[in-house]
Enzyme design. Structure first.
Site, PDB file in Angstrom:
ATOM      1  N   GLU A 228       0.825  -1.223   0.000  1.00 17.99           N
ATOM      2  CA  GLU A 228       0.000   0.000   0.000  1.00 17.99           C
ATOM      3  C   GLU A 228       0.853   1.263   0.000  1.00 17.99           C
ATOM      4  O   GLU A 228       0.480   2.287   0.561  1.00 17.99           O
ATOM      5  CB  GLU A 228      -0.988   0.010   1.174  1.00 17.99           C
ATOM      6  CG  GLU A 228      -1.929  -1.160   1.211  1.00 17.99           C
ATOM      7  CD  GLU A 228      -2.657  -1.391  -0.103  1.00 17.99           C
ATOM      8  OE1 GLU A 228      -2.900  -0.417  -0.827  1.00 17.99           O
ATOM      9  OE2 GLU A 228      -2.974  -2.555  -0.411  1.00 17.99           O
ATOM     10  N   GLY A 229       1.992   1.195  -0.644  1.00 18.61           N
ATOM     11  CA  GLY A 229       2.899   2.331  -0.709  1.00 18.61           C
ATOM     12  C   GLY A 229       3.949   2.222   0.377  1.00 18.61           C
ATOM     13  O   GLY A 229       3.631   2.269   1.566  1.00 18.61           O
TER      14      GLY A 229
END
Length: 597
Positions: free
Chosen positions: A439-440
């Site tokens: 998610e980054g």
């Protein structure tokens, strides 16, 4: 380790710190939610997490998922636990009522997710990804798509996943190659490969709904040419029954460091039938609905790691005997003192406690803004959206990094025992490591914070939040007991503004300065954000003690943990300020060839 849900502390956060009942009164959709309703959900979730999910945590890790001929089987007990999870109504908690949901707020769901995730993070991945799929369809799907997919997704009969990453494409979505060819019947033929798709294939639900980023033939280059599609594993007939298998298959599952009971899949789309969600070439806008939900969920994983480390290390340190206290014997009837008397051990355990409880407060704070974004209106919604935009990268990056730090402290506090599988804390390290990546990554989130959210808004988003902290300090300027917290807070928020300006000036001379400062800036922001919340918690606790609350020990521990945080953890900001002040040059002066050995 047998997990025990921190129900009392969660009630403290929701009711005493954040006054969830008053918060829900500001949003028409949630105005009926009283404290007793919240408590009922929390207690039910705690019981399920402790009694059903926690016993499957280590066994699921040991067994992992099984892959054979494109089929994925989850570890023993997972399928049965998921069925019970659905029957208890947890999958439908935040869904829209017209599609079978309970229309409850994200703030309640976040609290429940922490309990589930600490007990068994791998299990929580499956329904957690469905939440983002549901949210995307609710916000961007057509009425036909909503009616076709949402009822069974919300009930948990089906699950959903996000399909973004490709072999050549991680965070840089400009490189997405998956194609979507328009068909005469209005559908699209999806062709491509996606990797690292959590819960992309498994045996716990009847159907899996894939939300897929792909590129139309005439699409512009880069992210502006991405569209979003719903691609079911099994086609859905007009009457809601399942039809034939779509051209979606799992090519393999990954062999991973952690979260081994969560199937991480390589997915193949060989002309699979897909349906456009939202506008053409605007897929990334719709995808962010999914990603923002997922980022808060990942921030929760950081809290679960800290909580798990705290519980395990505390229980061990109270029982384990080693040496005598340097200031005198503490357990004269025993051959040595419990190791919790030693400052080094206390430092580690208090750090895990400060990160767990501070992180819990931050998740609750963020989630209330998410409630307002979801169901609020007007200026309140706009303000909440701005606050959440700033806090999401802080929460995702800072809480996962501190969660990973806490997981290491948990192992270290237990010594050699922590390194062994039977205690469960080494699994916590392995499971939590991914939270800093998916998610980054921490680095991507840090760039988003300083580049897009702070400098990109000309400082407006940061000013919104620092004003909240300034107002809190002003409200307590005559409270002598709070001076130990408000004075450092005021100093740090001034420094926060100065740092931002310094990075902006550095960037005018060298654009790389933003990248060079980003991670240190994120850490500085995270430490100050948690300091604000610890100051608020200390204020609540001090007032309860003054009022003669019978739970004096609980509130006194809050004050002392806040004091520990301000004395021993907040000063870490000094290092990050110094690193930022030296600019980007120390990173960049060496030629690439000089890295060789």
């Amino acid at each position: 380790m047998q997990y025990k849900a921190p129900v009392r502390d969660m009630k403290f956060v929701m009711h005493e710190l954040l006054d969830s009942t008053a918060h829900y009164q500001t949003i028409d959709a949630y105005s009926h939610i009283e404290a007793d309703i919240v408590d009922s959900y929390l207690e039910t979730a705690a019981s399920f997490a402790e009694n059903e999910l926690s016993p499957l945590n280590q066994s699921g890790d040991a067994e992992g998922c099984h892959f054979s001929n494109g089929e994925v089987t989850t570890p023993k007990g997972f399928k049965e636990a998921y069925k019970q999870y659905c029957e208890l109504g947890f999958t439908s908690l935040t869904g829209e009522e017209e599609f079978g949901g309970q229309n409850m707020p994200m703030s309640l769901n976040s609290a429940i997710s922490e309990f589930m995730g600490t007990a068994n993070w791998s299990f929580g991945m499956y329904p957690g990804l469905s939440e983002g799929c549901i949210s995307t369809l609710e916000h961007h799907g057509t009425e036909e798509q909503k009616n076709k997919y949402l009822p069974d997704l919300i009930s948990g009969v089906w699950t959903g996943v996000m399909c973004l990453t490709e072999p050549q494409c991680g965070s840089d979505l400009n490189l997405v190659r998956t194609k979507a060819e328009p068909q005469d019947d209005g559908t699209y033929s999806i062709k491509g490969n996606k990797i690292w798709i959590s819960a992309g294939e498994h045996d716990m639900s009847e159907n899996i709904i894939h939300i897929v980023l792909a590129r139309l033939p005439d699409a512009p280059e880069g992210t502006k040419g991405l569209s979003l599609f719903v691609v079911p594993k099994f086609m859905v007939n007009d009457d809601g029954s399942l039809g034939e298998r779509n051209a979606v298959s799992c090519g393999s599952i990954e062999h991973k460091m952690g979260i081994k009971a969560s199937a991480t899949c390589a997915m193949n789309y060989d002309g699979a039938i897909g349906y456009l969600i939202g506008e053409k070439n605007r897929g990334l806008n719709a995808m962010f609905t999914f990603m923002n939900v997922a980022r808060i969920g990942t921030a929760i994983q950081g809290v679960t790691a800290s909580q798990y480390a705290f519980q395990g290390a505390l229980a061990f340190a109270k029982d384990r005997l080693a040496f005598r206290s340097l200031d005198g014997v503490k357990a004269p009837k025993l051959p040595a003192d419990p190791i919790i008397v030693h400052p080094a051990v206390r430092d580690m355990i208090l750090t895990t406690k400060a990160f767990a409880e501070g992180g819990r407060a931050l998740i609750g704070y963020m989630s209330q803004f998410a409630d307002t974004v979801a169901k609020g209106e007007g200026d309140a919604r706009k303000y909440a959206d701005q606050m959440l935009s700033l806090l999401t990268p802080i929460g995702k990056a800072f809480l996962t990094e501190t969660g990973l730090e806490a997981s290491h402290h948990g192992v270290q506090a237990m010594g050699g025992s922590g390194f062994c599988t039977e205690y469960g804390l080494e699994q916590n390290v392995r499971d939590t490591t991914i939270a800093c990546i998916y998610e980054g990554t921490t680095q991507i989130q840090s760039l988003d914070l300083i580049g897009r959210k702070v400098l990109g808004s000309q400082g407006k988003l940061l000013a919104n939040f620092t004003k909240v902290i300034q107002d809190f300090c002003a409200d307590n300027k005559d409270n002598d007991d709070m001076g130990q917290f408000t004075r450092p807070l005021l100093k740090h928020i001034k420094e926060w503004g100065d740092l931002t300006a310094r990075i902006g000036m550095q960037a005018t001379e060298n654009p790389q300065a933003v990248g060079g400062a980003a991670v240190d800036y994120m850490y500085f922001s995270g430490y100050v954000t948690l300091a604000y919340l610890w100051a608020r918690m200390a204020l609540v606790a001090q007032n309860e003690i003054k009022n003669g609350n019978s739970e004096k020990a609980f509130y006194d521990a809050k004050v002392k943990t806040a004091q520990f945080y301000f004395a021993k953890i907040l000063p870490r900001t000094t290092t990050h300020v110094q690193r930022i002040s030296t600019g980007v040059e120390p990173f960049m002066t060496m030629d690439v060839e000089q890295f060789e050995f």
